[in-house]
Design an enzyme around this catalytic site. Structure first.
Site, PDB file in Angstrom:
ATOM      1  N   THR A 272       0.857  -1.187   0.000  1.00 52.45           N
ATOM      2  CA  THR A 272       0.000   0.000   0.000  1.00 52.45           C
ATOM      3  C   THR A 272       0.892   1.236   0.000  1.00 52.45           C
ATOM      4  O   THR A 272       1.919   1.275   0.683  1.00 52.45           O
ATOM      5  CB  THR A 272      -0.934   0.009   1.239  1.00 52.45           C
ATOM      6  OG1 THR A 272      -1.811  -1.108   1.131  1.00 52.45           O
ATOM      7  CG2 THR A 272      -1.774   1.276   1.306  1.00 52.45           C
ATOM      8  N   PHE A 274       1.171   5.297   0.638  1.00 53.18           N
ATOM      9  CA  PHE A 274       0.558   6.352   1.453  1.00 53.18           C
ATOM     10  C   PHE A 274       1.100   7.701   1.011  1.00 53.18           C
ATOM     11  O   PHE A 274       2.276   7.815   0.636  1.00 53.18           O
ATOM     12  CB  PHE A 274       0.914   6.163   2.932  1.00 53.18           C
ATOM     13  CG  PHE A 274       0.352   4.905   3.541  1.00 53.18           C
ATOM     14  CD1 PHE A 274      -0.833   4.931   4.263  1.00 53.18           C
ATOM     15  CD2 PHE A 274       1.006   3.691   3.392  1.00 53.18           C
ATOM     16  CE1 PHE A 274      -1.358   3.778   4.819  1.00 53.18           C
ATOM     17  CE2 PHE A 274       0.489   2.520   3.947  1.00 53.18           C
ATOM     18  CZ  PHE A 274      -0.694   2.571   4.660  1.00 53.18           C
TER      19      PHE A 274
END
Ligand SMILES: O=C(O)C(=O)C[C@]1(C(=O)O)C=C[C@@H](O)C=C1
Length: 376
Positions: A272, A274
């Site tokens: 992921t 960010f």
């Protein structure tokens, strides 16, 4: 002494090898030298802090921190791995920065979320934690000044974009000053160490989606219950033995849960990304670091060739595009916003000219930020 007693008595310690003792003595001496050097470094950072205070300028300089880490990685003779160099110096700079001023960071909480892990990985552990109940709340806290920075997920390698974050970039004044990405390992957690008897699996919708294949195979008839964060799912599972959660290793220890099945994400390389956001009135845009990315959101009038025309300036000026996402503009006209990442910083003539030309063919154009590429 009975047989039982002898079983409980620890065996006498083996004599320590003198060569090992000598090496440990050297390590102790070096640690003291390192401590003295680190304190000298902290003293210098404090002096930098004094100058910044006089100038009225901000303490956190992402471009400088990226350059420090890039420089050390290039100079590293080993045997320490470069993957270790970055987190060690992140921590050192975090500790030095905290002497200059506290850094308050908002992220999707509670304790144990991947967002918290991303915040700690990016800013180091010398920060003031501002856990928030939702991504909207992270944007709100950072906009209102309850936090200096926000950390929000923007895309996942399995599930694609995090739509809510992208939408909020359009409607809030916040801009991006950095990025970090995290390997995301999801585990099935529960009070009992068994799959039998689970009534519902509680997790953030993104985690449920990233584990869709595993859940369909191993728990096909079990309810999938979306909750505000994986850590919230872990908290609920800690209260009810019929609930399971999907969460991180840290959440397992945080909430005293068994790791019933580790690494259940469908993609073994699940990552992921960010974005680190802040308010333009409280923080200037980072200067160029030498390895930068510029994020934009644009839209064009709906006509044949419009998207092609938008990309021509980038090609013309040799600017590489590393990301291109579209989101419906909710205008009821089948119009779209395009989220584009290009390599480079507008300080360089090629990027600056390409962006000017791109702007001239767009109905909507917003630079979300120029910032150092993740150096972890
Ligand atoms: O060089 C600076 O501006 C500093 O404040 C020092 C330092 C560091 O520890 O190296 C600390 C905080 C900044 O974000 C960048 C670097």
């Amino acid at each position: 002494m009975s047989d039982n007693d002898s079983a409980l008595t620890p065996a006498p310690a083996a004599p320590v090898d003198p060569a090992l003792l000598a090496l440990r003595t050297q390590i102790d001496a070096l640690d003291r030298e390192l401590l003295a050097l680190l304190n000298r470094r902290a003293g210098l950072a404090l002096s930098v802090g004094e100058i910044k205070k006089k100038e009225g300028s901000v303490v956190f300089r992402p471009e400088r921190e990226a350059q420090v880490i890039d420089g050390l990685k290039a100079a590293n003779p080993g045997p320490l791995k470069n993957d270790s160099v970055a987190p060690i110096w992140r921590e050192i700079m975090s500790a030095c920065r905290s002497l200059e001023t506290p850094t308050r960071v908002a992220y999707l909480g509670p304790a144990g979320t991947f967002s918290e892990q991303a915040a700690l990985g990016y800013f180091g552990s010398s920060l003031v934690r501002v856990p928030c109940a939702s991504i909207d709340e992270v944007f709100r806290a950072t906009t209102a000044g309850a936090a200096d920075f926000g950390v929000v997920p923007v895309e996942n390698s399995t599930e694609g974009v995090v739509a809510r974050s992208l939408d909020l970039f359009l409607t809030t004044p916040l801009f991006i000053i950095g990025e970090t990405s995290l390997f995301v390992r999801h585990n099935l957690l529960r009070r009992e160490d068994a799959l039998a008897g689970i009534r519902a699996v509680c997790a953030h919708p993104q985690a449920l989606a990233q584990c869709h294949g595993w859940l369909s195979h191993h728990l096909p008839d079990v309810e999938r219950r979306p909750v505000s964060s994986n850590a919230e799912g872990a908290r609920l599972a800690s209260l009810d033995p019929t609930l399971a959660a999907i969460a991180s290793d840290r959440a397992a220890s945080e909430w005293g849960l068994h790791m019933v099945s580790p690494a259940i994400q469908d993609d073994a390389n699940n990552r992921t990304r960010f974005a680190i956001v802040t308010h333009p009135e409280r923080h200037p845009a980072p200067a160029a670091s030498g390895h930068d990315c510029t994020s934009l959101v644009v839209s064009v009038i709906n006509r044949p060739g419009a998207v092609h025309d938008m990309l021509v300036p980038l090609k013309h000026h040799g600017v590489s595009m590393t990301r291109f996402e579209s989101r419906p503009a909710r205008s009821d006209q089948w119009e779209y916003y395009f989220y584009i990442d290009v390599q480079g910083h507008p300080d360089t003539p090629a990027v600056s000219t390409a962006l000017k030309e791109l702007r001239s063919v767009c109905a909507y154009f917003k630079v979300l930020g120029s910032y150092p590429i993740d150096v972890h």
